[in-house]
Design a protein around this motif. Structure first.
Motif, PDB file in Angstrom:
ATOM      1  N   UNK A  73     -44.490  46.929  81.369  1.00  0.00           N
ATOM      2  CA  UNK A  73     -45.969  46.907  82.005  1.00  0.00           C
ATOM      3  C   UNK A  73     -46.551  45.444  81.669  1.00  0.00           C
ATOM      4  N   UNK A  74     -46.494  44.731  80.605  1.00  0.00           N
ATOM      5  CA  UNK A  74     -47.181  43.533  80.388  1.00  0.00           C
ATOM      6  C   UNK A  74     -46.516  42.467  81.204  1.00  0.00           C
ATOM      7  N   UNK A  75     -45.071  42.557  81.645  1.00  0.00           N
ATOM      8  CA  UNK A  75     -44.412  41.615  82.477  1.00  0.00           C
ATOM      9  C   UNK A  75     -45.196  41.864  83.926  1.00  0.00           C
ATOM     10  N   UNK A  76     -45.617  43.019  84.308  1.00  0.00           N
ATOM     11  CA  UNK A  76     -46.293  43.000  85.451  1.00  0.00           C
ATOM     12  C   UNK A  76     -47.548  42.795  85.586  1.00  0.00           C
ATOM     13  N   UNK A  77     -48.337  43.304  84.822  1.00  0.00           N
ATOM     14  CA  UNK A  77     -49.804  43.043  84.690  1.00  0.00           C
ATOM     15  C   UNK A  77     -50.106  41.782  84.004  1.00  0.00           C
ATOM     16  N   UNK A  78     -49.524  40.985  83.575  1.00  0.00           N
ATOM     17  CA  UNK A  78     -49.743  39.513  82.719  1.00  0.00           C
ATOM     18  C   UNK A  78     -50.846  39.044  83.543  1.00  0.00           C
ATOM     19  N   UNK A  79     -50.749  38.614  84.899  1.00  0.00           N
ATOM     20  CA  UNK A  79     -51.866  37.952  85.730  1.00  0.00           C
ATOM     21  C   UNK A  79     -53.306  38.611  85.549  1.00  0.00           C
ATOM     22  N   UNK A  80     -53.320  39.974  85.086  1.00  0.00           N
ATOM     23  CA  UNK A  80     -54.620  40.642  85.062  1.00  0.00           C
ATOM     24  C   UNK A  80     -55.263  41.055  83.975  1.00  0.00           C
ATOM     25  N   UNK A  81     -54.255  41.087  82.909  1.00  0.00           N
ATOM     26  CA  UNK A  81     -54.935  41.749  81.724  1.00  0.00           C
ATOM     27  C   UNK A  81     -54.129  40.912  80.446  1.00  0.00           C
ATOM     28  N   UNK A  82     -54.982  41.029  79.306  1.00  0.00           N
ATOM     29  CA  UNK A  82     -54.297  40.929  78.027  1.00  0.00           C
ATOM     30  C   UNK A  82     -53.483  41.624  77.422  1.00  0.00           C
ATOM     31  N   UNK A  83     -52.331  41.304  76.870  1.00  0.00           N
ATOM     32  CA  UNK A  83     -51.393  42.258  76.097  1.00  0.00           C
ATOM     33  C   UNK A  83     -51.359  41.810  74.707  1.00  0.00           C
TER      34      UNK A  83
END
Length: 428
Positions: A166-176
Protein backbone atom coordinates in the motif's frame (compact mmCIF):
# COMPACT_ATOMS: atom_id res chain seq x y z
CA UNK A 1 11.29 59.73 8.35
CA UNK A 2 12.08 56.67 10.48
CA UNK A 3 9.02 54.86 9.13
CA UNK A 4 10.10 55.62 5.57
CA UNK A 5 13.53 54.19 6.26
CA UNK A 6 11.97 51.05 7.75
CA UNK A 7 9.70 50.60 4.76
CA UNK A 8 12.60 51.09 2.34
CA UNK A 9 14.74 48.61 4.26
CA UNK A 10 11.91 46.06 4.38
CA UNK A 11 11.28 46.44 0.63
CA UNK A 12 14.97 45.98 -0.11
CA UNK A 13 15.12 42.92 2.16
CA UNK A 14 12.10 41.34 0.41
CA UNK A 15 13.67 41.97 -2.98
CA UNK A 16 16.96 40.40 -1.90
CA UNK A 17 15.12 37.40 -0.44
CA UNK A 18 13.06 36.96 -3.60
CA UNK A 19 16.17 37.07 -5.78
CA UNK A 20 17.92 34.59 -3.49
CA UNK A 21 14.94 32.24 -3.54
CA UNK A 22 14.67 32.48 -7.31
CA UNK A 23 18.38 31.72 -7.67
CA UNK A 24 17.81 28.37 -6.00
CA UNK A 25 15.84 27.25 -9.07
CA UNK A 26 18.08 25.57 -11.65
CA UNK A 27 17.51 26.60 -15.26
CA UNK A 28 17.66 23.34 -17.22
CA UNK A 29 18.21 22.67 -20.92
CA UNK A 30 18.35 19.69 -23.29
CA UNK A 31 21.32 18.40 -21.33
CA UNK A 32 18.86 17.52 -18.56
CA UNK A 33 17.93 14.42 -20.57
CA UNK A 34 21.46 13.10 -19.94
CA UNK A 35 21.46 13.67 -16.17
CA UNK A 36 17.82 13.37 -15.03
CA UNK A 37 18.38 9.85 -13.65
CA UNK A 38 21.19 11.06 -11.40
CA UNK A 39 19.85 11.92 -7.95
CA UNK A 40 16.42 13.35 -7.20
CA UNK A 41 14.78 16.13 -9.18
CA UNK A 42 11.69 18.28 -8.70
CA UNK A 43 11.11 19.96 -12.05
CA UNK A 44 8.54 22.40 -13.40
CA UNK A 45 7.85 22.11 -17.11
CA UNK A 46 6.58 25.51 -18.23
CA UNK A 47 5.94 27.87 -21.14
CA UNK A 48 6.69 31.61 -20.86
CA UNK A 49 3.29 32.55 -22.30
CA UNK A 50 1.34 30.40 -19.80
CA UNK A 51 -0.52 32.50 -17.18
CA UNK A 52 -0.69 29.56 -14.74
CA UNK A 53 3.09 29.17 -15.02
CA UNK A 54 3.61 32.84 -14.21
CA UNK A 55 1.45 32.52 -11.09
CA UNK A 56 3.45 29.48 -10.02
CA UNK A 57 6.86 31.20 -10.39
CA UNK A 58 7.02 32.84 -6.92
CA UNK A 59 5.70 29.67 -5.29
CA UNK A 60 8.32 27.63 -7.14
CA UNK A 61 11.06 29.94 -5.88
CA UNK A 62 9.93 29.36 -2.28
CA UNK A 63 9.80 25.60 -2.88
CA UNK A 64 13.41 25.71 -4.09
CA UNK A 65 14.41 27.77 -1.06
CA UNK A 66 12.71 25.33 1.33
CA UNK A 67 14.33 22.26 -0.26
CA UNK A 68 17.74 23.85 -0.79
CA UNK A 69 19.48 21.98 2.03
CA UNK A 70 18.03 18.59 1.04
CA UNK A 71 19.17 16.14 -1.63
CA UNK A 72 16.32 17.25 -3.92
CA UNK A 73 17.35 19.55 -6.75
CA UNK A 74 14.66 21.97 -7.90
CA UNK A 75 14.67 23.16 -11.50
CA UNK A 76 12.54 24.23 -14.41
CA UNK A 77 12.53 23.72 -18.17
CA UNK A 78 11.26 26.14 -20.81
CA UNK A 79 9.46 23.66 -23.05
CA UNK A 80 9.10 26.19 -25.88
CA UNK A 81 12.91 26.31 -26.22
CA UNK A 82 13.80 22.74 -25.29
CA UNK A 83 11.13 20.79 -27.09
CA UNK A 84 13.12 17.55 -26.88
CA UNK A 85 12.67 17.56 -23.10
CA UNK A 86 8.92 18.16 -23.41
CA UNK A 87 8.64 15.37 -25.98
CA UNK A 88 10.72 12.95 -23.92
CA UNK A 89 8.56 13.41 -20.80
CA UNK A 90 5.32 13.52 -22.83
CA UNK A 91 4.27 16.93 -21.52
CA UNK A 92 0.67 17.69 -22.50
CA UNK A 93 -0.04 20.86 -20.51
CA UNK A 94 1.59 23.66 -18.55
CA UNK A 95 2.72 23.82 -15.89
CA UNK A 96 3.55 20.15 -15.26
CA UNK A 97 5.40 19.29 -12.05
CA UNK A 98 7.51 16.12 -12.06
CA UNK A 99 9.46 14.33 -9.35
CA UNK A 100 12.21 12.16 -10.84
CA UNK A 101 14.13 9.52 -8.92
CA UNK A 102 16.20 7.15 -11.02
CA UNK A 103 13.89 5.41 -13.45
CA UNK A 104 10.79 6.47 -11.48
CA UNK A 105 8.71 9.43 -12.61
CA UNK A 106 5.83 10.96 -10.61
CA UNK A 107 3.44 13.70 -11.76
CA UNK A 108 2.07 16.14 -9.19
CA UNK A 109 -1.70 16.75 -9.32
CA UNK A 110 -2.30 18.60 -6.03
CA UNK A 111 -2.71 22.21 -5.03
CA UNK A 112 0.00 24.52 -6.31
CA UNK A 113 1.03 25.80 -2.90
CA UNK A 114 4.49 25.71 -1.37
CA UNK A 115 3.55 23.41 1.52
CA UNK A 116 1.74 20.84 -0.62
CA UNK A 117 4.47 20.69 -3.27
CA UNK A 118 7.18 20.38 -0.61
CA UNK A 119 5.31 17.54 1.13
CA UNK A 120 4.94 15.79 -2.22
CA UNK A 121 8.71 15.95 -2.77
CA UNK A 122 9.52 14.92 0.81
CA UNK A 123 7.25 11.87 0.62
CA UNK A 124 8.92 10.66 -2.57
CA UNK A 125 12.50 11.50 -1.59
CA UNK A 126 12.74 8.66 0.92
CA UNK A 127 11.70 5.00 0.93
CA UNK A 128 7.97 4.21 0.77
CA UNK A 129 8.05 3.22 4.47
CA UNK A 130 10.37 5.21 6.72
CA UNK A 131 11.60 3.56 9.92
CA UNK A 132 11.45 5.45 13.21
CA UNK A 133 14.16 4.41 15.67
CA UNK A 134 13.88 7.19 18.26
CA UNK A 135 10.88 7.94 20.43
CA UNK A 136 11.59 11.68 20.27
CA UNK A 137 11.04 11.64 16.51
CA UNK A 138 7.30 11.24 17.01
CA UNK A 139 7.04 14.74 18.46
CA UNK A 140 8.45 16.21 15.25
CA UNK A 141 6.36 13.97 13.01
CA UNK A 142 3.13 14.83 14.81
CA UNK A 143 3.93 18.52 14.53
CA UNK A 144 4.77 18.40 10.81
CA UNK A 145 2.34 15.78 9.50
CA UNK A 146 -1.42 16.28 9.50
CA UNK A 147 -1.99 12.65 8.54
CA UNK A 148 0.36 9.67 8.58
CA UNK A 149 0.22 5.87 8.78
CA UNK A 150 2.16 3.88 11.36
CA UNK A 151 2.95 0.16 11.41
CA UNK A 152 4.20 -1.12 14.76
CA UNK A 153 5.95 -4.48 14.68
CA UNK A 154 8.56 -6.55 12.89
CA UNK A 155 9.06 -6.31 9.14
CA UNK A 156 7.58 -9.73 8.48
CA UNK A 157 4.22 -11.40 8.09
CA UNK A 158 1.14 -10.79 5.97
CA UNK A 159 0.18 -7.46 7.51
CA UNK A 160 3.63 -6.00 6.93
CA UNK A 161 3.69 -7.22 3.35
CA UNK A 162 0.33 -5.66 2.43
CA UNK A 163 1.26 -2.47 4.30
CA UNK A 164 4.45 -2.20 2.27
CA UNK A 165 2.47 -2.74 -0.94
CA UNK A 166 0.00 0.00 0.00
CA UNK A 167 2.89 2.36 0.76
CA UNK A 168 4.34 1.73 -2.71
CA UNK A 169 1.02 2.77 -4.27
CA UNK A 170 0.15 5.73 -2.06
CA UNK A 171 3.62 7.17 -1.39
CA UNK A 172 2.92 10.31 -3.50
CA UNK A 173 -0.15 11.02 -1.35
CA UNK A 174 0.68 10.07 2.26
CA UNK A 175 3.48 9.43 4.76
CA UNK A 176 4.11 5.85 5.92
CA UNK A 177 6.21 4.89 8.95
CA UNK A 178 7.30 1.74 10.76
CA UNK A 179 8.53 1.34 14.31
CA UNK A 180 8.62 -1.04 17.29
CA UNK A 181 6.54 -1.11 20.50
CA UNK A 182 9.46 -0.08 22.75
CA UNK A 183 10.17 2.93 20.50
CA UNK A 184 6.55 4.03 20.09
CA UNK A 185 5.95 4.10 23.86
CA UNK A 186 3.02 6.39 24.68
CA UNK A 187 2.83 7.91 21.19
CA UNK A 188 0.41 5.22 19.97
CA UNK A 189 -1.97 2.85 21.83
CA UNK A 190 -0.20 -0.43 21.02
CA UNK A 191 -1.61 -3.39 22.95
CA UNK A 192 -0.45 -6.15 20.66
CA UNK A 193 2.01 -6.16 17.76
CA UNK A 194 1.75 -6.05 14.85
CA UNK A 195 -0.59 -3.06 14.86
CA UNK A 196 -1.50 -0.50 12.24
CA UNK A 197 -2.79 3.05 12.82
CA UNK A 198 -3.62 6.22 11.00
CA UNK A 199 -2.88 9.45 12.86
CA UNK A 200 -5.05 12.53 12.29
CA UNK A 201 -6.45 15.33 14.45
CA UNK A 202 -4.24 14.24 17.38
CA UNK A 203 -5.88 10.80 17.47
CA UNK A 204 -4.91 7.30 16.36
CA UNK A 205 -7.45 5.15 14.51
CA UNK A 206 -6.75 1.44 14.33
CA UNK A 207 -6.95 -0.81 11.27
CA UNK A 208 -9.28 -3.65 12.26
CA UNK A 209 -8.82 -6.04 9.34
CA UNK A 210 -5.92 -8.01 10.84
CA UNK A 211 -7.83 -11.28 11.08
CA UNK A 212 -8.23 -11.74 7.33
CA UNK A 213 -6.70 -15.14 6.49
CA UNK A 214 -6.94 -14.67 2.72
CA UNK A 215 -3.85 -12.67 1.69
CA UNK A 216 -5.51 -11.08 -1.35
CA UNK A 217 -8.58 -10.17 0.70
CA UNK A 218 -6.34 -8.59 3.34
CA UNK A 219 -4.47 -6.71 0.64
CA UNK A 220 -7.65 -5.24 -0.91
CA UNK A 221 -9.10 -4.41 2.52
CA UNK A 222 -5.99 -2.55 3.60
CA UNK A 223 -5.76 -0.79 0.24
CA UNK A 224 -9.35 0.48 0.62
CA UNK A 225 -8.69 1.52 4.23
CA UNK A 226 -5.58 3.53 3.35
CA UNK A 227 -7.36 5.12 0.38
CA UNK A 228 -10.24 6.23 2.61
CA UNK A 229 -8.15 7.35 5.60
CA UNK A 230 -5.44 9.37 3.84
CA UNK A 231 -7.45 12.59 4.15
CA UNK A 232 -8.23 14.66 7.26
CA UNK A 233 -11.69 14.27 8.75
CA UNK A 234 -12.81 17.71 7.52
CA UNK A 235 -10.39 18.95 4.83
CA UNK A 236 -10.65 21.96 2.57
CA UNK A 237 -11.72 20.75 -0.88
CA UNK A 238 -10.05 22.39 -3.86
CA UNK A 239 -9.61 21.77 -7.56
CA UNK A 240 -6.25 20.22 -6.69
CA UNK A 241 -7.51 17.49 -4.34
CA UNK A 242 -11.13 16.88 -5.31
CA UNK A 243 -10.26 14.21 -7.88
CA UNK A 244 -8.28 12.27 -5.27
CA UNK A 245 -11.12 12.56 -2.74
CA UNK A 246 -13.53 11.22 -5.37
CA UNK A 247 -11.45 8.02 -5.37
CA UNK A 248 -12.67 7.21 -1.84
CA UNK A 249 -16.02 6.19 -3.37
CA UNK A 250 -17.81 7.76 -0.41
CA UNK A 251 -20.56 10.33 -0.33
CA UNK A 252 -18.84 13.71 -0.16
CA UNK A 253 -20.57 16.08 2.30
CA UNK A 254 -19.61 19.66 1.44
CA UNK A 255 -20.16 22.84 3.41
CA UNK A 256 -20.11 25.48 0.68
CA UNK A 257 -18.84 28.89 1.77
CA UNK A 258 -16.98 31.79 0.18
CA UNK A 259 -13.61 33.36 0.94
CA UNK A 260 -12.41 36.87 0.26
CA UNK A 261 -9.09 37.67 -1.41
CA UNK A 262 -7.29 37.16 1.91
CA UNK A 263 -8.81 33.66 2.20
CA UNK A 264 -11.00 34.77 5.09
CA UNK A 265 -14.51 33.44 5.69
CA UNK A 266 -17.26 35.71 6.99
CA UNK A 267 -18.54 34.98 10.55
CA UNK A 268 -21.96 33.69 9.44
CA UNK A 269 -20.44 31.29 6.91
CA UNK A 270 -17.78 30.26 9.43
CA UNK A 271 -20.54 29.38 11.90
CA UNK A 272 -22.27 27.25 9.26
CA UNK A 273 -19.02 25.47 8.37
CA UNK A 274 -18.27 24.72 12.02
CA UNK A 275 -21.77 23.31 12.50
CA UNK A 276 -21.26 20.83 9.64
CA UNK A 277 -17.84 19.88 11.02
CA UNK A 278 -19.39 19.29 14.43
CA UNK A 279 -21.56 16.50 12.99
CA UNK A 280 -18.64 14.36 11.81
CA UNK A 281 -16.45 15.17 14.82
CA UNK A 282 -19.15 14.00 17.26
CA UNK A 283 -20.55 11.13 15.18
CA UNK A 284 -17.41 9.86 13.44
CA UNK A 285 -18.07 6.17 14.11
CA UNK A 286 -21.59 6.54 12.71
CA UNK A 287 -20.81 8.36 9.48
CA UNK A 288 -17.14 7.91 8.65
CA UNK A 289 -17.52 4.66 6.68
CA UNK A 290 -20.14 6.12 4.33
CA UNK A 291 -19.34 9.84 4.19
CA UNK A 292 -16.29 12.02 3.65
CA UNK A 293 -16.90 15.48 5.09
CA UNK A 294 -15.20 18.66 3.92
CA UNK A 295 -15.66 22.32 3.13
CA UNK A 296 -15.17 24.22 -0.09
CA UNK A 297 -14.65 27.92 -0.80
CA UNK A 298 -14.99 27.62 -4.58
CA UNK A 299 -18.72 28.12 -5.36
CA UNK A 300 -18.04 27.98 -9.13
CA UNK A 301 -16.80 24.39 -8.82
CA UNK A 302 -19.90 23.39 -6.83
CA UNK A 303 -22.18 25.19 -9.29
CA UNK A 304 -20.62 23.18 -12.10
CA UNK A 305 -21.25 19.88 -10.30
CA UNK A 306 -24.79 20.85 -9.22
CA UNK A 307 -25.58 22.55 -12.57
CA UNK A 308 -27.17 25.42 -10.68
CA UNK A 309 -26.14 28.46 -8.67
CA UNK A 310 -26.12 27.24 -5.07
CA UNK A 311 -26.85 29.74 -2.29
CA UNK A 312 -24.12 30.71 0.17
CA UNK A 313 -23.63 29.14 2.58
CA UNK A 314 -25.17 25.80 1.65
CA UNK A 315 -24.84 22.04 2.05
CA UNK A 316 -24.52 19.56 -0.81
CA UNK A 317 -23.75 15.82 -0.80
CA UNK A 318 -22.13 14.28 -3.89
CA UNK A 319 -22.09 10.57 -4.65
CA UNK A 320 -18.50 10.13 -5.85
CA UNK A 321 -19.37 6.87 -7.61
CA UNK A 322 -22.38 7.93 -9.69
CA UNK A 323 -21.89 11.75 -9.62
CA UNK A 324 -25.45 12.23 -8.34
CA UNK A 325 -25.90 14.96 -5.77
CA UNK A 326 -28.34 15.61 -2.94
CA UNK A 327 -29.50 18.97 -1.57
CA UNK A 328 -31.48 19.26 1.71
CA UNK A 329 -35.00 20.60 1.45
CA UNK A 330 -34.47 22.94 4.41
CA UNK A 331 -32.97 26.36 3.79
CA UNK A 332 -29.30 26.59 4.83
CA UNK A 333 -30.13 29.11 7.56
CA UNK A 334 -32.56 26.64 9.14
CA UNK A 335 -30.23 23.64 9.13
CA UNK A 336 -29.26 22.23 12.51
CA UNK A 337 -26.95 19.30 13.38
CA UNK A 338 -30.06 17.16 13.94
CA UNK A 339 -31.51 18.15 10.55
CA UNK A 340 -28.19 17.32 8.86
CA UNK A 341 -28.15 13.89 10.52
CA UNK A 342 -31.69 13.18 9.30
CA UNK A 343 -30.65 14.25 5.80
CA UNK A 344 -27.63 11.90 5.88
CA UNK A 345 -29.85 9.03 7.03
CA UNK A 346 -32.13 9.63 4.06
CA UNK A 347 -29.14 9.44 1.75
CA UNK A 348 -27.92 6.26 3.40
CA UNK A 349 -31.30 4.51 3.01
CA UNK A 350 -31.65 5.97 -0.52
CA UNK A 351 -34.86 7.87 0.21
CA UNK A 352 -33.41 11.35 -0.43
CA UNK A 353 -34.09 12.91 -3.86
CA UNK A 354 -31.06 12.77 -6.13
CA UNK A 355 -30.09 14.95 -9.05
CA UNK A 356 -27.50 14.90 -11.81
CA UNK A 357 -25.56 11.75 -12.63
CA UNK A 358 -23.51 10.58 -15.59
CA UNK A 359 -26.20 10.22 -18.28
CA UNK A 360 -25.51 11.69 -21.70
CA UNK A 361 -28.34 14.22 -21.35
CA UNK A 362 -26.90 15.35 -18.03
CA UNK A 363 -23.42 15.67 -19.55
CA UNK A 364 -24.80 17.79 -22.40
CA UNK A 365 -26.66 20.02 -19.97
CA UNK A 366 -23.59 20.33 -17.73
CA UNK A 367 -21.47 21.39 -20.72
CA UNK A 368 -24.07 23.97 -21.71
CA UNK A 369 -24.30 25.24 -18.10
CA UNK A 370 -20.52 25.60 -17.83
CA UNK A 371 -20.35 27.41 -21.18
CA UNK A 372 -23.13 29.77 -20.16
CA UNK A 373 -21.50 30.40 -16.77
CA UNK A 374 -18.13 31.11 -18.39
CA UNK A 375 -19.66 33.51 -20.89
CA UNK A 376 -21.58 35.29 -18.12
CA UNK A 377 -18.43 35.67 -15.99
CA UNK A 378 -16.50 37.02 -18.99
CA UNK A 379 -19.28 39.47 -19.81
CA UNK A 380 -19.40 40.79 -16.23
CA UNK A 381 -15.63 41.09 -16.10
CA UNK A 382 -15.02 42.74 -19.46
CA UNK A 383 -18.01 43.07 -21.84
CA UNK A 384 -15.97 44.80 -24.58
CA UNK A 385 -13.37 42.04 -24.70
CA UNK A 386 -16.14 39.42 -24.64
CA UNK A 387 -17.83 41.07 -27.64
CA UNK A 388 -14.52 41.09 -29.51
CA UNK A 389 -13.75 37.44 -28.70
CA UNK A 390 -17.17 36.17 -29.67
CA UNK A 391 -18.17 38.86 -32.19
CA UNK A 392 -15.18 38.51 -34.51
CA UNK A 393 -15.59 34.74 -35.08
CA UNK A 394 -19.34 35.25 -35.59
CA UNK A 395 -18.62 38.03 -38.09
CA UNK A 396 -16.12 35.91 -40.04
CA UNK A 397 -18.57 33.00 -40.04
CA UNK A 398 -21.29 35.29 -41.41
CA UNK A 399 -18.98 36.49 -44.20
CA UNK A 400 -18.08 32.91 -45.10
CA UNK A 401 -21.75 31.91 -45.21
CA UNK A 402 -22.55 34.99 -47.29
CA UNK A 403 -19.73 34.17 -49.69
CA UNK A 404 -20.97 30.60 -50.08
CA UNK A 405 -24.64 31.44 -50.55
CA UNK A 406 -24.45 34.64 -52.65
CA UNK A 407 -22.89 33.12 -55.82
CA UNK A 408 -25.79 30.68 -56.04
CA UNK A 409 -28.29 33.53 -55.77
CA UNK A 410 -26.44 35.59 -58.42
CA UNK A 411 -26.24 32.58 -60.74
CA UNK A 412 -29.94 31.99 -60.30
CA UNK A 413 -30.70 35.64 -61.15
CA UNK A 414 -28.54 35.47 -64.30
CA UNK A 415 -30.29 32.30 -65.47
CA UNK A 416 -33.68 33.93 -64.97
CA UNK A 417 -32.57 36.98 -67.01
CA UNK A 418 -31.29 34.79 -69.86
CA UNK A 419 -34.51 32.80 -69.84
CA UNK A 420 -36.59 35.98 -69.94
CA UNK A 421 -34.51 37.41 -72.81
CA UNK A 422 -34.95 34.22 -74.80
CA UNK A 423 -38.70 34.27 -74.29
CA UNK A 424 -38.93 37.83 -75.57
CA UNK A 425 -36.93 36.97 -78.68
CA UNK A 426 -39.27 34.10 -79.50
CA UNK A 427 -42.31 36.33 -79.09
CA UNK A 428 -40.81 38.91 -81.44
Amino acid sequence: MVSLVKITFFTAFCAIFANTAASRVLELSDRFLDIHKEGQWLVMMYAPWCAHCKRLEPVWAHVAQHLHETSIRVGRVDCTRFTNVAHSFKIRGFPTILFLKGDNEFVYHGDRTRDEIVKFAQRLSGPPVQEITKSQSFDTIKRDRDVYFLYVGEKSGSLWEVYRRAADVFQPHAFFYQSHPHVVGEHAPVQKAPALFVYKENCHYNFTGHDELDFEKLNSTLHEWVNAERFPTFPKITRGNINQIFLTNKNLVLAVVEENQLEEVSPDMLEFRDMVEEVIKKKREKYHDDFQFGWIANPELVNSMAMMVVPLPSLIVINTTTSHHHIPEDEPGKLTPHAIEMFLEQIRNESAPKFGGNGWLVRIYRSWFEMRTTFSAMWKGNPILTMVLFGLPAGFLSLICYGICCPDILDADEEEEEYSAGSHMKKD
